[in-house]
Design a protein around this motif. Structure first.
Motif, mmCIF file in Angstrom:
data_model
loop_
_atom_site.group_PDB
_atom_site.id
_atom_site.type_symbol
_atom_site.label_atom_id
_atom_site.label_comp_id
_atom_site.label_asym_id
_atom_site.label_seq_id
_atom_site.Cartn_x
_atom_site.Cartn_y
_atom_site.Cartn_z
ATOM 1 N N ALA A 1 10.500 24.786 -22.358
ATOM 2 C CA ALA A 1 10.289 25.237 -23.732
ATOM 3 C C ALA A 1 9.774 24.105 -24.607
ATOM 4 O O ALA A 1 9.051 24.333 -25.567
ATOM 5 N N GLU A 2 10.153 22.845 -24.272
ATOM 6 C CA GLU A 2 9.713 21.714 -25.076
ATOM 7 C C GLU A 2 8.275 21.322 -24.768
ATOM 8 O O GLU A 2 7.542 20.914 -25.646
ATOM 9 N N ALA A 3 7.896 21.395 -23.486
ATOM 10 C CA ALA A 3 6.566 20.929 -23.100
ATOM 11 C C ALA A 3 5.962 21.867 -22.063
ATOM 12 O O ALA A 3 5.912 21.569 -20.884
ATOM 13 N N PRO A 4 5.494 23.047 -22.488
ATOM 14 C CA PRO A 4 4.990 24.035 -21.535
ATOM 15 C C PRO A 4 3.564 23.767 -21.073
ATOM 16 O O PRO A 4 3.054 24.484 -20.241
ATOM 17 N N SER A 5 2.901 22.734 -21.636
ATOM 18 C CA SER A 5 1.474 22.590 -21.383
ATOM 19 C C SER A 5 1.120 21.278 -20.698
ATOM 20 O O SER A 5 0.082 20.701 -20.956
ATOM 21 N N ALA A 6 1.988 20.786 -19.826
ATOM 22 C CA ALA A 6 1.686 19.593 -19.049
ATOM 23 C C ALA A 6 1.972 19.887 -17.585
ATOM 24 O O ALA A 6 2.971 20.533 -17.247
ATOM 25 N N TRP A 7 1.076 19.377 -16.696
ATOM 26 C CA TRP A 7 1.153 19.665 -15.270
ATOM 27 C C TRP A 7 0.883 18.375 -14.504
ATOM 28 O O TRP A 7 0.335 17.433 -15.065
ATOM 29 N N ALA A 8 1.247 18.356 -13.227
ATOM 30 C CA ALA A 8 1.002 17.151 -12.440
ATOM 31 C C ALA A 8 0.935 17.478 -10.957
ATOM 32 O O ALA A 8 1.600 18.395 -10.464
ATOM 33 N N ILE A 9 0.111 16.687 -10.261
ATOM 34 C CA ILE A 9 0.078 16.651 -8.795
ATOM 35 C C ILE A 9 0.270 15.197 -8.407
ATOM 36 O O ILE A 9 -0.503 14.323 -8.823
ATOM 37 N N VAL A 10 1.309 14.918 -7.634
ATOM 38 C CA VAL A 10 1.657 13.533 -7.283
ATOM 39 C C VAL A 10 1.694 13.410 -5.764
ATOM 40 O O VAL A 10 2.410 14.163 -5.093
ATOM 41 N N VAL A 11 0.918 12.464 -5.225
ATOM 42 C CA VAL A 11 0.812 12.284 -3.774
ATOM 43 C C VAL A 11 1.223 10.864 -3.410
ATOM 44 O O VAL A 11 0.741 9.898 -4.013
ATOM 45 N N GLY A 12 2.111 10.724 -2.432
ATOM 46 C CA GLY A 12 2.490 9.425 -1.885
ATOM 47 C C GLY A 12 2.568 9.505 -0.377
ATOM 48 O O GLY A 12 3.285 10.353 0.167
ATOM 49 N N ILE A 13 1.810 8.645 0.325
ATOM 50 C CA ILE A 13 1.752 8.708 1.787
ATOM 51 C C ILE A 13 2.048 7.337 2.373
ATOM 52 O O ILE A 13 1.248 6.404 2.236
ATOM 53 N N ASP A 14 3.211 7.215 3.011
ATOM 54 C CA ASP A 14 3.545 6.025 3.792
ATOM 55 C C ASP A 14 3.252 6.241 5.277
ATOM 56 O O ASP A 14 2.720 5.375 5.955
ATOM 57 N N LEU A 15 3.625 7.414 5.781
ATOM 58 C CA LEU A 15 3.516 7.698 7.220
ATOM 59 C C LEU A 15 2.170 8.351 7.533
ATOM 60 O O LEU A 15 1.950 9.520 7.233
ATOM 61 N N TYR A 16 1.291 7.579 8.138
ATOM 62 C CA TYR A 16 0.012 8.105 8.603
ATOM 63 C C TYR A 16 0.016 8.329 10.114
ATOM 64 O O TYR A 16 -0.740 9.144 10.630
ATOM 65 N N SER A 17 0.820 7.582 10.829
ATOM 66 C CA SER A 17 0.826 7.689 12.281
ATOM 67 C C SER A 17 2.209 7.366 12.820
ATOM 68 O O SER A 17 2.891 6.451 12.345
ATOM 69 N N THR A 18 2.618 8.109 13.855
ATOM 70 C CA THR A 18 3.876 7.813 14.539
ATOM 71 C C THR A 18 3.679 6.857 15.697
ATOM 72 O O THR A 18 4.661 6.372 16.280
ATOM 73 N N THR A 19 2.419 6.574 16.048
ATOM 74 C CA THR A 19 2.133 5.699 17.192
ATOM 75 C C THR A 19 1.443 4.401 16.798
ATOM 76 O O THR A 19 1.432 3.456 17.579
ATOM 77 N N HIS A 20 0.838 4.344 15.641
ATOM 78 C CA HIS A 20 0.151 3.140 15.178
ATOM 79 C C HIS A 20 0.818 2.680 13.882
ATOM 80 O O HIS A 20 0.444 3.103 12.787
ATOM 81 N N GLU A 21 1.832 1.834 14.020
ATOM 82 C CA GLU A 21 2.618 1.418 12.866
ATOM 83 C C GLU A 21 1.780 0.724 11.807
ATOM 84 O O GLU A 21 2.078 0.804 10.601
ATOM 85 N N ALA A 22 0.711 0.020 12.229
ATOM 86 C CA ALA A 22 -0.114 -0.723 11.269
ATOM 87 C C ALA A 22 -0.807 0.194 10.273
ATOM 88 O O ALA A 22 -1.272 -0.271 9.228
ATOM 89 N N MET A 23 -0.892 1.475 10.588
ATOM 90 C CA MET A 23 -1.512 2.418 9.661
ATOM 91 C C MET A 23 -0.620 2.730 8.468
ATOM 92 O O MET A 23 -1.097 3.206 7.443
ATOM 93 N N ASN A 24 0.673 2.487 8.597
ATOM 94 C CA ASN A 24 1.629 2.985 7.613
ATOM 95 C C ASN A 24 1.853 2.002 6.467
ATOM 96 O O ASN A 24 1.632 0.799 6.602
ATOM 97 N N LEU A 25 2.299 2.543 5.350
ATOM 98 C CA LEU A 25 2.636 1.762 4.165
ATOM 99 C C LEU A 25 4.134 1.857 3.908
ATOM 100 O O LEU A 25 4.835 2.649 4.539
ATOM 101 N N ARG A 26 4.611 1.061 2.950
ATOM 102 C CA ARG A 26 6.044 1.075 2.629
ATOM 103 C C ARG A 26 6.312 1.455 1.178
ATOM 104 O O ARG A 26 7.455 1.749 0.825
ATOM 105 N N GLY A 27 5.285 1.436 0.323
ATOM 106 C CA GLY A 27 5.536 1.637 -1.098
ATOM 107 C C GLY A 27 4.870 2.842 -1.729
ATOM 108 O O GLY A 27 5.102 3.127 -2.910
ATOM 109 N N ALA A 28 4.038 3.583 -0.974
ATOM 110 C CA ALA A 28 3.295 4.691 -1.587
ATOM 111 C C ALA A 28 4.222 5.829 -2.016
ATOM 112 O O ALA A 28 4.051 6.412 -3.092
#
Length: 690
Positions: A9-36
Motif C-alpha cells: 500500500a505504501e509503494a505499489p509502483s516499484a518492481w525488481a529483478i535480482v540475479v546472483g550466480i555463484d554456482l556455474y559448474s559442479t565439475t569446474h570449480e574455477a568457474m564459480n564465484l563466492r560473492g554474487a
C-alpha cells in the motif's frame, strides 16, 4: 493487515529483478564465484527495507555454491536461467503501470563473443553477454527488451546495475579476491531452453566489463556497470559486512545508498556516480582500480523519472589522510591553487557535516556548518586540499578528521579573477550606463566565475585586461583582450522605449561575462609543460571525410582517429568549442567518462559541423562570413569525467541554440589520455568563393 499488504500500500509502483550466480559448474570449480549471491541478497534486502518494495514485486534468482557456508537463510528464489529471467521481465511488463520504477540487478560472470547480430553490427564486432547458468544473454537482445519497457505504452523508469566483467583470469591468494569472468572451455549455443545442460564457456578473449556497444547507446534508461571497458570487476571480503565476500561495486553501491538516507530523493545519478567512485577507491583501492560506468540520463534523480540540472561545480572527496583531503578535480579539470570548496556529508544535509559516532559524547548535539577547504596543490587528475580558515579568524577545531571518502565537494570560489576595462565611448553622455554597470556588477558578481571591473578614474589596476567593455548611451559591446569585438557576440542595446531597460541589459552583460570567464577556463587548458616536448604515446589523425547524404545541414565532416601505441590504456574525449562560445562534449556522447583505447584498436569517431540557427542568416547572405569551431581532443592516462566543462551557446535570444557539431555514431568507437590537441574547423559563407 499482513506485512506485504502494508508495504504494497505504501509503494505499489516499484518492481525488481535480482540475479546472483555463484554456482556455474559442479565439475569446474574455477568457474564459480563466492560473492554474487551475497550481492543479490544485499540488493534484495535494500529494496525491501529502504525502498519498501513488497516481496510480490521482486523476482529473486539465485544459484548458490553448496560448498560456500551460509551465515543466514536466503529468501525464496527462482533458478537464474536465461528463460526464467525473461519470464520475470514478462511478468513485470504485464503487471507494472506506466511510470513505475524497475530495478534490474545482475551479479555474475560476463563474456564477449563475435556478434550473432549481423543485421545490427559489422561482422568484426563483438556481443557483450550476461552469463546465466544455462545460456548467455547478448547486449542486443537485452538492450531491445529494455528499449521496449522504457518506451510507450509501458513507459517504465529503469535502473540496471551490472556487477560483472569480461577480464581474462581468476586470481586466488591468501587474501581472497576474484575477477568476475569465466575461464575458457567451449562455445555454447544461444537461446536453448534447456535447464539441465552443464554450462560451458567460450575460448575467445575477454574484456573486463560491458563496454560501449549496443546496450550503451543513448538510452531512456540508466545503467550502472561495475567498471570501465579495460578494467577488472572484483569481488572480495568486505570488512563492513563481517568479511562476507561481495562485489566491490555492489557493496559500495548499497553502503552509499544507505548512507544517503533521505538525501536519495535529491541526488542525481551524475552526482551519485562521483560518490560511488570515491567510496569504492577508499574501501577497495588495494585490490582494484575499477571505476563504475554510468549510462543514460545523468540528471535523473535516483529511482525516479524526474530530472534536474546539476551544478557543474560538484566534485567528491577521493581520500583523506590526516588533515589533507584529495578531491577528484585536477589541472585537466581547470582547477587552481587557492580555489575554495565546501565539503559535506551527502547523507546529511548537503550544507552540514556531523561528528562521527565515536565523538558524539564529546560534542554538542547541534550540527557544525559544512567545512571549507582550499586547494593547496594541483595534480593532473586530483587536487590536495586543507581546511580553509577565514583571514583573522582562529580555527575552531580540526573538522577535517570527520571527512570521509565519497563526501561532496562544492566549488564556491575560484582563485583566478578576470579583469575588464570599462571604456566610455561618449564621455559624460554614457555616465548613467557606466553607473548602472557598476551597480549590477556589485550585485551579480559570481565567485565561481569572478570578475574585477575597472572604471574610468580607477588607478590600481595591475593586470592586463581580459576584455574591454565599451559603454555608450544606447548600447554595451564586449571586446577581447586585444580590444577587438568578439566575433558573433551580440551587441547589448538599450531599448529607446524602455522595453529592455538599462538594468536588464547590464544584467545580461554580467551573465555574458561570467559565461566568457568559464569559456576562457576551458580554452586555456593545454598539455602540461613537462609533456609538451616528449614523444606522445599515440598517433592522432584528423581528416576530412564525406558529409552524410541524408543530412543537408551538415557542411563538413571530420574523422578523428587515435591509435594507442603504449601497453597501458589511454582515454579520449572530443569537445567542440563553438563559434557562439559554447563547450560541448561530442564524444563519447552519452557518458560522463572518456572512452578507453588499448593497443591495436583505434578510437574513431566522425564529427559533423553545421551552422547554428543564430548564424544561419549571416551564413546565407554575408560573403565575408567566417565561422570557426575548435575540436578539442583530450587524451589522458586516467579515465576522468569532463562533463562539468560544458557550456551552452551564447545567443541573442538568451536561449540555447543547436550545437554546431555532433558526433556521428560508429560501430567501433573506442577511447584515449592527458594531452590536448586542437583542430580548427573553418566554415565560410555559402556564397564565398575563396
Amino acid at each position: 493487515m499482513a506485512e506485504d499488504e502494508s508495504i504494497a500500500a505504501e509503494a505499489p509502483s516499484a518492481w525488481a529483478i535480482v540475479v546472483g550466480i555463484d554456482l556455474y559448474s559442479t565439475t569446474h570449480e574455477a568457474m564459480n564465484l563466492r560473492g554474487a549471491c551475497n550481492d543479490a541478497v544485499l540488493i534484495y534486502k535494500f529494496l525491501r527495507s529502504s525502498l519498501k518494495i513488497p516481496k510480490s514485486n521482486i523476482r529473486l534468482h539465485l544459484s548458490r555454491d553448496p560448498h560456500t557456508p551460509l551465515t543466514a537463510k536466503d529468501p525464496p528464489s527462482l533458478p537464474p536461467t536465461y528463460w526464467e529471467f525473461f519470464d520475470s521481465l514478462d511478468h513485470i511488463r504485464s503487471k507494472a503501470r506506466p511510470g513505475d520504477f524497475v530495478h534490474i540487478h545482475f551479479s555474475g560472470h560476463g563474456n564477449r563473443e563475435i556478434t550473432q547480430h549481423n543485421d545490427k553490427k559489422s561482422k568484426t564486432d563483438q556481443d557483450e553477454r550476461l552469463c546465466f547458468v544455462d545460456n548467455e544473454l547478448t547486449d542486443v537482445t537485452f538492450g531491445e527488451r529494455l528499449d521496449e519497457l522504457a518506451a510507450p505504452p509501458y513507459n517504465l523508469t529503469l535502473l540496471v546495475t551490472l556487477d560483472c566483467c569480461f577480464s581474462g583470469g581468476m586470481t586466488r591468494d591468501g587474501h581472497y579476491s576474484a575477477v568476475r569472468n569465466k575461464p575458457s572451455s567451449q562455445a555454447i549455443a544461444l537461446h536453448l531452453r534447456d535447464y539441465n545442460t552443464e554450462p560451458s564457456m567460450s575460448s575467445s578473449s575477454r574484456d573486463a566489463s560491458l563496454h560501449k556497444g549496443w546496450l550503451y547507446r543513448d538510452r531512456a534508461y540508466n545503467v550502472i556497470a561495475a567498471c570501465q571497458p579495460h578494467e577488472k570487476s572484483m569481488e572480495s571480503p568486505d570488512p563492513a559486512s563481517g568479511n562476507r565476500v561481495h562485489g566491490a561495486l555492489t557493496s559500495t553501491l548499497i553502503s552509499q545508498l544507505k548512507h544517503l538516507r533521505d538525501q536519495r530523493s535529491f541526488m542525481t545519478y551524475n552526482v551519485f556516480q562521483g560518490i560511488i567512485e570515491s567510496a569504492l577507491k577508499g574501501t577497495f583501492g588495494q585490490i582494484t582500480r575499477q571505476k563504475p560506468m554510468l549510462i543514460g540520463p545523468r540528471n535523473r534523480l535516483l529511482f525516479l523519472s524526474s530530472v534536474r540540472e546539476d551544478a557543474s561545480t560538484v566534485a567528491s572527496v577521493r581520500t583523506v589522510r590526516s588533515k589533507v583531503m584529495f578531491i577528484d578535480r585536477g589541472s585537466v579539470h581547470s582547477s587552481n591553487v587557492g580555489d575554495i570548496y565546501t565539503v559535506s556529508d551527502p547523507g546529511a544535509s548537503l550544507n552540514q557535516i556531523r561528528p562521527s559516532t565515536e565523538e558524539k559524547s564529546h560534542t554538542p548535539a547541534t550540527r557544525t556548518p559544512a567545512l571549507k577547504i582550499v586547494i593547496t596543490s594541483v595534480k593532473e587528475y586530483e587536487s590536495e586540499a586543507r581546511e580553509y580558515v577565514e583571514p583573522g579568524i582562529l580555527p575552531t577545531g580540526n573538522y577535517a578528521r570527520l571527512v570521509k571518502s565519497g563526501w561532496l565537494a562544492n566549488l564556491v570560489q575560484r582563485s583566478r579573477v578576470a579583469e575588464a576595462q570599462i571604456i566610455q565611448r561618449d564621455g559624460n553622455r554614457s555616465d548613467a550606463a557606466a553607473r548602472m554597470v557598476r551597480k549590477e556588477w556589485l550585485s551579480y558578481n559570481d565567485p565561481v566565475a569572478p570578475w574585477r571591473l575597472w572604471f574610468p578614474g580607477d588607478k590600481s589596476r595591475t593586470l592586463q585586461p581580459t576584455c574591454y567593455i565599451h559603454v555608450s548611451p544606447t548600447s554595451i559591446e564586449v571586446h577581447d583582450r586585444n580590444d577587438k569585438p568578439y566575433p558573433n557576440l551580440p551587441l547589448l542595446e538599450f531599448d529607446q522605449n524602455q522595453l529592455i531597460s538599462m538594468a536588464e541589459v547590464t544584467r545580461r552583460l554580467m551573465g555574458m561575462l561570467q559565461h566568457l570567464k568559464l569559456y576562457d577556463e576551458v580554452e586555456a587548458i593545454r598539455t602540461p609543460s613537462r609533456l609538451q616536448k616528449t614523444t606522445v604515446p599515440f598517433d592522432l589523425r584528423v581528416t576530412q571525410c564525406k558529409c552524410p547524404f541524408d543530412e543537408p545541414s551538415v557542411l563538413s565532416s571530420w574523422e578523428i582517429t587515435v591509435h594507442n601505441t603504449q601497453p597501458g590504456p589511454l582515454f579520449v574525449a572530443v569537445f567542440n568549442l563553438t563559434p557562439l562560445y559554447g563547450v560541448k562534449q561530442l564524444f563519447p556522447s552519452d557518458e560522463g567518462h572518456m572512452q578507453a583505447s588499448v593497443m591495436g584498436k583505434p578510437a574513431r569517431t566522425i564529427i559533423d559541423i553545421s551552422v547554428p540557427d543564430t548564424l544561419h542568416r549571416q551564413y546565407q547572405s554575408d560573403p565575408s562570413f567566417i565561422m570557426q569551431d575548435i575540436l578539442r581532443i583530450f587524451i589522458t592516462t586516467e579515465s576522468t569525467n569532463l562533463r562539468h566543462l560544458e557550456l551552452e551557446d551564447i545567443t541573442e535570444g538568451w536561449t540555447p541554440a543547436s550545437r554546431t557539431g555532433k558526433a556521428r555514431r560508429l560501430t567501433d568507437e573506442i577511447q584515449a589520455s592527458w594531452w590536448v590537441k586542437d583542430k580548427k574547423v573553418i566554415t565560410k559563407s555559402k556564397f564565398s568563393r575563396t
